[in-house]
Design an enzyme around this catalytic site. Sequence first.
Site, PDB file in Angstrom:
ATOM      1  N   PHE A 134       0.810  -1.220   0.000  1.00 34.99           N
ATOM      2  CA  PHE A 134       0.000   0.000   0.000  1.00 34.99           C
ATOM      3  C   PHE A 134       0.843   1.270   0.000  1.00 34.99           C
ATOM      4  CE2 PHE A 134      -2.204  -3.444   2.105  1.00 34.99           C
ATOM      5  CZ  PHE A 134      -3.409  -3.465   1.437  1.00 34.99           C
ATOM      6  N   HIS A 135       2.178   1.125   0.072  1.00 38.65           N
ATOM      7  CA  HIS A 135       3.005   2.313   0.267  1.00 38.65           C
ATOM      8  C   HIS A 135       4.139   2.414  -0.757  1.00 38.65           C
ATOM      9  CE1 HIS A 135       1.866   1.521   4.759  1.00 38.65           C
ATOM     10  NE2 HIS A 135       0.880   2.104   4.106  1.00 38.65           N
ATOM     11  N   PRO A 136       3.828   2.630  -2.022  1.00 39.47           N
ATOM     12  CA  PRO A 136       4.936   2.818  -2.973  1.00 39.47           C
ATOM     13  C   PRO A 136       5.702   4.099  -2.656  1.00 39.47           C
ATOM     14  CG  PRO A 136       2.820   3.272  -4.035  1.00 39.47           C
ATOM     15  CD  PRO A 136       2.512   2.740  -2.680  1.00 39.47           C
TER      16      PRO A 136
END
Lengths: 500, 121
Positions: free
Chosen positions: A436-438
């Site tokens: 969920f955290h590029p």
Amino acid sequence: MIDGAVIERDLNETADVVVVGTGAGGAVAAAELAEAGQSVIVLEEGGYHAGKDMTGDPLTMFRRLYRAGGLTGTVGNAAIPVPMGACVGGTTTINSGTCYRAPVSVLRDWERLFGLRGFGDGALDEHYADVEKFLGVKPVPEKNLGRAAELFRAGTEKLGYAGAPIPRNEKGCRATGVCAFGCPRDAKMATHVSYVPRAKKAGARVFTRCRAAAVLTDRGRAVGVVARFLGADGRPTGHSLRVLANAVFVAAGAIHTPALLARSGLGGARSNVGRHLRIHPAVRVAATFNEKINGWKGVPQSYNVHHFTEEGIFIQGQFAPPGVEAVSMPFVGRRHKELVENYERLASFGALISDVSSGRVVGGKNGEPMMWYWMRAEDVRKMRRAVAITARIFLAAGAREVYPCVRPFPILRTDAGVAALERARLRASDFEMMAFHPMGTARMGRDPATSAVNPDGEHHAARGLYVADASLFPSSTKVNPQLTIMALSRRVARNFAEKL
Amino acid sequence: MCVMLDHLFPAGGRIPEGASDVALDEKLWRFAAEQGAPLVLAFRALMRFWEHAAPVLCGRFASLSSLSESEREHVIERIAASRISLLRQTVFQLKFLGGLHFYGEPRVAAALGVVPPKVAK
């Protein structure tokens, strides 16, 4: 807000600054710049949706709020879905509202390895504090924790680990349990209800359904942006917007910022643009208890275990409506359905790792960029440990079965089973992961050989072009990145305004 | 598609409905059409794989739809538990998208005991 879908001609505009994106980075930059007296135009590819449009139904909201209907993900040694927001507010509209400062150890590394002076000594503190105050960041109150979190906390304490309710950006949360599909009460302080209105109040003009096609440059300086208007169906209308500006702030997220820079001739093999992609891979670990949990009651992401943060493991609550949650149960057919029938007794936590593996963002000239990501053995081992810890906590909390989403171990019932998982030789593809955290695809630093932008966020090769989103991160933050994106964006915008 | 979905989400048990009862195949084709041509093509390729290739991979030299119910179940379960990630993905993608629609059905969710959130202000 000007809806690009209804504009029936090409437009030319001028502004002091054009900002691309309205998520955690773009909205904060737009507000800060507009309040500093700059004329600001903001471009957002998605549409505007307020709380009244949020039905809580995953299918509807995937289409309305998510990029590609939520079907975005990596290619590599494991297929990892990476859902992203595509609406006013960006991913802040569809996240859980979790707001952590990056650990000091991470900021010290950024200072030591990338020359970000003062980061290890609190240079971001005033920015963090300002954002937290404005967004009303506070720990989830006891009444909204939910039964799953209460049980998980009991298991955590029994094993002697450190955990706590999660700090979130909310004002008046009623725990409807559908944070990931847009807050129906506008209680979550996503940027579409916080920084975007603040930017507009200070005079910023926001174009929605307006996709940035390229950054315009002239003799090594950014001078504007060309964008295409999109219809309500997401397809180009054939009309365009050309904004000429003294500076360009790109905050399209860690996947689309490098794609935009590359489309504009500002990428290239030596630029570091699109490289060093980190994503915080996560595995959903679910468990059934003898008692009814009713996981949909309470804040889904309300409690976390931070005992292992320094080693890069972070464990957080999560729960989603049945259409999303139930499919993660193991097996297929009748066996799968029988497990799902215990839905009322189901609890679910996410085991997330701070990755040292890195990927790349490639392509995106004519469509969606591709995320190439190869998970290294070190991260596979870390993921195995993260899943094992989460399973142990569930068992300590009294779970009768744990479903770790790891191929050879569909169900764990005992500590011995967890120990077997910990010893197993696993591959990245054995885990059913999500991310969920590029971040990190236009990282900042002093040295152009190892970074894409300087410590002020300005592109090494294009003056007046600033990056203001998670692309800036030199490494994984070890925790949810929203607050750090906002703090960095505020810092980049303020430093820019002070130099005028 | 129908055959596959009926095996993934069979009728009976606490959730009386199965895939056919909620017209899951129609919903998935409609969903694919809304997402665009690439997903429709991917679905078609996936169905061809299941009809012709998957049984062969499991040692059954016949199309999936011509197999008995228990043989089909055997094929699907073997592919779902395969060591090869790409093969598992052929089940997982259908399970994910099918489940999104199936468990998202209000009557299925209600059978699970889920009370939808009050979203009206």
